[in-house]
Design a protein around this motif. Sequence first.
Motif, PDB file in Angstrom:
ATOM      1  N   HIS A   1       0.704  12.995  -7.157  1.00 56.31           N
ATOM      2  CA  HIS A   1       0.599  11.706  -6.482  1.00 56.31           C
ATOM      3  C   HIS A   1       1.190  10.653  -7.412  1.00 56.31           C
ATOM      4  CE1 HIS A   1      -2.118   9.172  -3.601  1.00 56.31           C
ATOM      5  NE2 HIS A   1      -0.838   8.916  -3.484  1.00 56.31           N
TER       6      HIS A   1
ATOM      7  N   THR B   1       8.709   7.565   2.493  1.00 55.18           N
ATOM      8  CA  THR B   1       7.390   7.120   2.046  1.00 55.18           C
ATOM      9  C   THR B   1       6.307   7.962   2.706  1.00 55.18           C
ATOM     10  OG1 THR B   1       7.309   5.450   3.782  1.00 55.18           O
ATOM     11  CG2 THR B   1       8.177   4.773   1.655  1.00 55.18           C
ATOM     12  N   ALA B   2       5.295   8.323   1.932  1.00 56.91           N
ATOM     13  CA  ALA B   2       4.176   9.091   2.472  1.00 56.91           C
ATOM     14  C   ALA B   2       3.259   8.191   3.289  1.00 56.91           C
ATOM     15  CB  ALA B   2       3.397   9.749   1.331  1.00 56.91           C
ATOM     16  N   ARG B   3       3.033   6.969   2.778  1.00 56.41           N
ATOM     17  CA  ARG B   3       2.179   6.013   3.472  1.00 56.41           C
ATOM     18  C   ARG B   3       2.489   4.630   2.945  1.00 56.41           C
ATOM     19  NH1 ARG B   3      -3.559   7.253   2.337  1.00 56.41           N
ATOM     20  NH2 ARG B   3      -3.963   5.239   1.376  1.00 56.41           N
ATOM     21  N   GLY B   4       2.350   3.622   3.787  1.00 53.65           N
ATOM     22  CA  GLY B   4       2.612   2.257   3.366  1.00 53.65           C
ATOM     23  C   GLY B   4       4.008   1.807   3.740  1.00 53.65           C
ATOM     24  N   GLU B   5       4.385   0.624   3.244  1.00 51.24           N
ATOM     25  CA  GLU B   5       5.672   0.018   3.598  1.00 51.24           C
ATOM     26  C   GLU B   5       6.461  -0.322   2.344  1.00 51.24           C
ATOM     27  OE1 GLU B   5       4.827  -2.328   7.770  1.00 51.24           O
ATOM     28  OE2 GLU B   5       4.518  -3.412   5.871  1.00 51.24           O
TER      29      GLU B   5
ATOM     30  N   LYS C   1       0.167   5.110  -5.895  1.00 55.77           N
ATOM     31  CA  LYS C   1      -1.188   5.162  -5.347  1.00 55.77           C
ATOM     32  C   LYS C   1      -1.600   3.800  -4.796  1.00 55.77           C
ATOM     33  CE  LYS C   1      -2.010   8.386  -9.130  1.00 55.77           C
ATOM     34  NZ  LYS C   1      -2.695   8.590 -10.428  1.00 55.77           N
ATOM     35  N   GLY C   2      -0.991   3.427  -3.676  1.00 57.69           N
ATOM     36  CA  GLY C   2      -1.360   2.161  -3.050  1.00 57.69           C
ATOM     37  C   GLY C   2      -0.728   0.953  -3.706  1.00 57.69           C
TER      38      GLY C   2
ATOM     39  N   SER D   1       4.150  10.999  -2.921  1.00 56.38           N
ATOM     40  CA  SER D   1       3.716  12.248  -3.535  1.00 56.38           C
ATOM     41  C   SER D   1       4.868  13.239  -3.546  1.00 56.38           C
ATOM     42  CB  SER D   1       2.534  12.854  -2.767  1.00 56.38           C
ATOM     43  OG  SER D   1       1.418  11.987  -2.788  1.00 56.38           O
TER      44      SER D   1
ATOM     45  N   ASP E   1       0.829  -1.207   0.000  1.00 52.94           N
ATOM     46  CA  ASP E   1       0.000   0.000   0.000  1.00 52.94           C
ATOM     47  C   ASP E   1       0.866   1.261   0.000  1.00 52.94           C
ATOM     48  OD1 ASP E   1      -2.461   1.334  -0.012  1.00 52.94           O
ATOM     49  OD2 ASP E   1      -2.417   1.603   2.165  1.00 52.94           O
ATOM     50  N   LEU E   2       1.846   1.291  -0.901  1.00 55.72           N
ATOM     51  CA  LEU E   2       2.821   2.381  -0.917  1.00 55.72           C
ATOM     52  C   LEU E   2       2.258   3.592  -1.654  1.00 55.72           C
ATOM     53  CD1 LEU E   2       5.687   3.287  -0.195  1.00 55.72           C
ATOM     54  CD2 LEU E   2       6.458   2.352  -2.384  1.00 55.72           C
ATOM     55  N   HIS E   3       2.302   4.725  -0.980  1.00 56.20           N
ATOM     56  CA  HIS E   3       1.893   6.011  -1.561  1.00 56.20           C
ATOM     57  C   HIS E   3       3.090   6.950  -1.554  1.00 56.20           C
ATOM     58  CE1 HIS E   3      -2.598   5.433  -1.464  1.00 56.20           C
ATOM     59  NE2 HIS E   3      -2.199   4.454  -0.671  1.00 56.20           N
TER      60      HIS E   3
END
Length: 303
Positions: A21, A59-63, A24-25, A16, A12-14
């Motif tokens: 962006h 990373t903005a979000r995720g692993e 996107k996940g 930006s 789920d890597l985001h």
Amino acid sequence: MTEPNAVISVRDLHMSFGEQHVLKGLSFEVYRGETFGLLGSNGSGKTTTLRALLGIYPTARGEALIEGTRFDPSMGARIGYLPEERGLYRKEPVLPVMTYFGQLKGMPAAVAEGWSRGYLEKVGLAGKERTRLDKLSGGEQQKVQLGVTIMNDPALLILDEPTKGFDPVNRRLLMSIVEEHRQRGATIVMITHQMEEVERLCDRVLLLKDGVAEAYGTVPQVQDQYGGRTLRIEFTGRLPDSPTVRPTVREQNYAEIPLPDGAPATGILRELLDAGVEIRRFETSRASLEQIFLQVYGERAED
């Protein structure tokens, strides 16, 4: 949950950059000992994904994990990274630069120098050990960069366009070196636009489009996902302008023509013969990755 045999796990890597962006996940895994192709048009997020893995970009979000953890500089000795932008000391001679990088990877100076001499001879650069890097051609510099990447026999190789700008002879040479590491058990991740290299070397692939996985799996799985079979021909003459003869790959005496679902090749072959085309060789097969690439990315793939 991460697969126990996964060397790389992206979940789920985001990512930006300002309002843009880029990822996107995105989720995928690379298994131990496999060769993995990360494919996509320019701007699809391939290099960003690698840089997130290597801690170059936060990373903005995720692993984005290697061996179950975020990248740490202590992993450097086990990882060989060939970046898209080459990073060598261009004002310095070839052999001292390679020896220096070998020492950074934990090799004794004499071992690094000996390895470098052998490698330079193998790739046709013997006699240029004392030549400044900026006096070499772009392809020669790239050979040196690849040598620096693989010289400590890393368990994980991450290659961003390893044969970019190479002629066919040197491309084959460099990919044979990558193949040697594959046979010794290295895990390899590579970005390349050479689809024949992907079909020949890669166990699994991910097609990245606009920051998401467009297709993911083994090469046959991706080919099946896009369906259809292809007629590949070597020919002499001019292909007719016909609604049934629409090659997706076309070179001077070679073409790849998609077959309608379930249709035999005989109809198109008859049409070609009636049009005066001499068929020297033909075969039917799954759609090539090059065809799929063009189908997925369209005009951007041409860029």
